[in-house]
Design a protein around this motif. Structure first.
Motif, short mmCIF file in Angstrom:
data_model
loop_
_atom_site.label_atom_id
_atom_site.label_comp_id
_atom_site.label_asym_id
_atom_site.label_seq_id
_atom_site.Cartn_x
_atom_site.Cartn_y
_atom_site.Cartn_z
N VAL A 185 1.14 11.24 -73.25
CA VAL A 185 2.50 10.72 -73.31
C VAL A 185 2.58 9.30 -72.75
O VAL A 185 3.21 8.41 -73.33
N CYS A 186 1.93 9.08 -71.61
CA CYS A 186 2.08 7.81 -70.87
C CYS A 186 0.92 6.83 -71.09
O CYS A 186 1.03 5.67 -70.68
N ARG A 187 -0.19 7.31 -71.65
CA ARG A 187 -1.40 6.51 -71.82
C ARG A 187 -1.94 6.02 -70.48
O ARG A 187 -2.55 4.95 -70.38
N THR A 188 -1.73 6.80 -69.47
CA THR A 188 -2.31 6.60 -68.15
C THR A 188 -2.29 7.95 -67.46
O THR A 188 -1.59 8.86 -67.91
N THR A 189 -3.06 8.11 -66.40
CA THR A 189 -3.08 9.37 -65.67
C THR A 189 -2.21 9.24 -64.42
O THR A 189 -1.88 8.13 -63.99
N PRO A 190 -1.82 10.38 -63.81
CA PRO A 190 -0.88 10.31 -62.67
C PRO A 190 -1.36 9.43 -61.52
O PRO A 190 -0.54 8.80 -60.85
N PHE A 191 -2.67 9.40 -61.28
CA PHE A 191 -3.18 8.66 -60.13
C PHE A 191 -4.22 7.63 -60.55
O PHE A 191 -5.22 7.41 -59.88
N GLU A 192 -3.97 6.99 -61.68
CA GLU A 192 -4.87 5.98 -62.24
C GLU A 192 -5.05 4.79 -61.31
O GLU A 192 -6.12 4.16 -61.29
N ASP A 193 -4.04 4.46 -60.54
CA ASP A 193 -4.08 3.23 -59.75
C ASP A 193 -4.73 3.40 -58.38
O ASP A 193 -4.78 2.44 -57.61
N GLU A 194 -5.20 4.60 -58.07
CA GLU A 194 -5.89 4.77 -56.79
C GLU A 194 -7.19 3.96 -56.79
O GLU A 194 -7.81 3.75 -57.84
N ALA A 195 -7.60 3.53 -55.60
CA ALA A 195 -8.69 2.56 -55.50
C ALA A 195 -10.07 3.15 -55.63
O ALA A 195 -11.03 2.43 -55.94
#
Length: 500
Positions: free
Chosen positions: A254-264
């Motif tokens: 749906v979003c073309r990203t995962t819930p925690f994609e931005d974690e380092a």
């Protein structure tokens, strides 16, 4: 030392086998669980023409941390197949291979249309195990998502197929453990697609072979961006772990990203799966249907018991758009719609190795240890020590509302979402998650009813149900003719003449 892939003889010769002219593979000595073993070098590839079972290798078509995948053909009947050859370090443990075989057998006994078919397996002369699978033409879901966003109806169709495949696998005692876009394959057929789920059992095999340490509290494997909280903790898992991973997959579709994609880092991603509340999909994409948005968030609940079961997920997916997806089946197909003019969004692949073994996850002390899959450039364990931070706040409890029922007759049987409700003098008050709930009511001598009621957050939703009595003889009972004396005895044989 080199070994012939056909006759199994060892030789120091180069080129072909001097005895049968078969292909030679370089062998190396390794130690597995304290025992010495011979195995092929991990980088050794099978060359074109190598005989594997009844098939001949044509070319290498893919490779990963677990092994290589080759295109092959049956020399007599021309049947094409894909052959996956596992790396030697996974094949040296025969018990692990047997466990993998049992899982593959369990899935193939089902013969589900949405699961890739594995129709043969065996061992090469150097003891490397291999699987012979159906040859699939098409693209992975990852490739499709990178090309363009998916329409909602396509997303729902794919998810319905995956729930059927996973439910069938769970019934056979198999948990996938590694759901991700790369393991979902879309096979075009005329003007439609068929969904295929790949790589059952591999994750369990890798869990068995991962190095262990005395400090390990558990061992797990998977792709960090799609792992469940149970996998992140290294504790026992069941089918509800696949529900969470399917929720992450739905979120990505749906979003073309995962819930925690931005974690380092991978460690912070695992920490987020355990303790952080994901941002709702509608915060990324405005036109997400509320029912789908709510379903994805429920699939991403931290506690397994709070997640819906696969049949419930499928029922709610079909109910989207007023039941407009009821026509989708286990072999879900849909018409291809042109995507020209759709803007391409930046694709985001997992930034870490596909398989990550967790040797220890000690949240309180802030120490995380990761054993990564061996690659050509690195093979040493990586120890990551993040900054010590205050304990995260507990995840917010799911929003709930109150459903207040008043039922007549009071002896009626009431089911809410399939669960019986106890009535006290025809009344009941239930605390339910926000969203739509199905209510079924029946009683002897009355017409049964079914309805859907929306429960809203922190409010009381009153519902009054009054069942109608069943009519006899298919219609209303005829009224008796009035008489002057209601207590008089009427002679049925006294036929009065009607006036002319």
């Amino acid at each position: 030392m080199r070994v012939c892939t056909q006759c199994g003889r060892t030789t120091d010769a180069t080129g072909d086998c001097p005895s049968c002219h078969g292909s030679l593979i370089t062998m190396t000595r390794l130690e597995v669980d304290g025992n010495a073993a011979l195995a092929a070098q991990p980088e050794e590839e099978l060359i074109a023409g190598t005989k594997v079972g009844d098939y001949e290798i044509e070319k290498l078509i893919g490779s990963g941390g677990m092994g290589n995948v080759y295109g092959a053909v049956h020399p007599l009947i021309g049947k094409r197949a894909a052959i996956k050859v596992l790396n030697a370090r996974f094949c040296a443990d025969h018990e692990a291979v047997r466990r993998f075989v049992r899982e593959a057998q369990a899935v193939n006994k089902i013969g589900h249309a949405n699961i890739v078919d594995i129709f043969s397996m065996g061992d090469l002369p150097d003891n490397r195990a291999y699987l012979v699978m159906e040859w699939l033409h098409g693209e992975t879901l990852m490739d499709r998502l990178e090309r363009a966003p998916l329409p909602v109806e396509h997303t729902v169709a794919i998810l319905i197929s995956l729930t059927r495949a996973l439910e069938a696998a769970h019934a056979a005692g198999v948990v996938h453990r590694d759901l991700k876009p790369e393991n979902v394959f879309l096979v075009p057929e005329d003007e439609s697609f068929r969904v295929k789920l790949l790589d059952f059992g591999i994750a369990k095999l890798e869990t068995r072979r991962a190095p262990t340490r005395k400090t390990a509290t558990g061992m797990t494997v998977g792709t960090p961006l799609y792992m469940s909280p149970e996998q992140a903790k290294g504790i026992a898992i069941d089918g509800k772990s696949d529900v969470y991973s399917l929720g992450v997959l739905a979120y990505a579709m749906v979003c073309r990203t995962t819930p925690f994609e931005d974690e380092a880092s991978p460690v912070e991603v695992l920490h987020a799966h355990i303790s952080k509340t994901p941002k709702p999909p509608h915060k990324h994409v405005k036109d997400v249907p509320p029912a789908l948005d709510n379903l994805i968030l429920q699939m991403l609940e931290k506690l397994p018991e709070d997640r819906p079961a696969m049949p419930e997920i499928r029922r709610r997916l079909k109910a989207l758009d007023g039941g407009g997806f009821e026509t989708f089946t286990g072999e879900t197909r849909w018409p291809i719609t042109p995507m020209s003019g759709t803007p391409k969004l930046p694709a985001k692949r997992a930034r870490w190795p596909i398989a990550v073994g967790i040797a220890a996850v000690v949240i309180g002390s802030g120490v995380f240890m990761i054993v990564r899959a061996k690659t050509a450039e690195e093979a040493k364990p990586v120890v990551v020590a993040p900054k010590v931070e205050p304990p995260p706040a507990p995840p917010a409890a799911p929003a709930k509302g109150t459903l207040e029922l008043v039922v007549e007759p009071s002896t009626a049987t009431v089911l809410v979402d399939g669960e019986p409700v106890v009535l006290a003098k025809g009344r009941a008050k239930l605390e339910l998650p926000v969203g739509d709930h199905a209510i079924a009511t029946n009683a002897t001598g009355y017409r049964a009813t079914e309805q859907s009621v929306a429960v809203t957050s922190e409010t009381v939703t009153p519902v009054a149900i009054k069942l109608a009595k069943q009519q006899r003889n298919g219609g209303a009972r005829p009224r008796p003719r009035p008489t002057k004396d209601v207590d008089a005895v009427v002679d049925p044989f006294d036929k009065k003449k009607k006036p002319r």
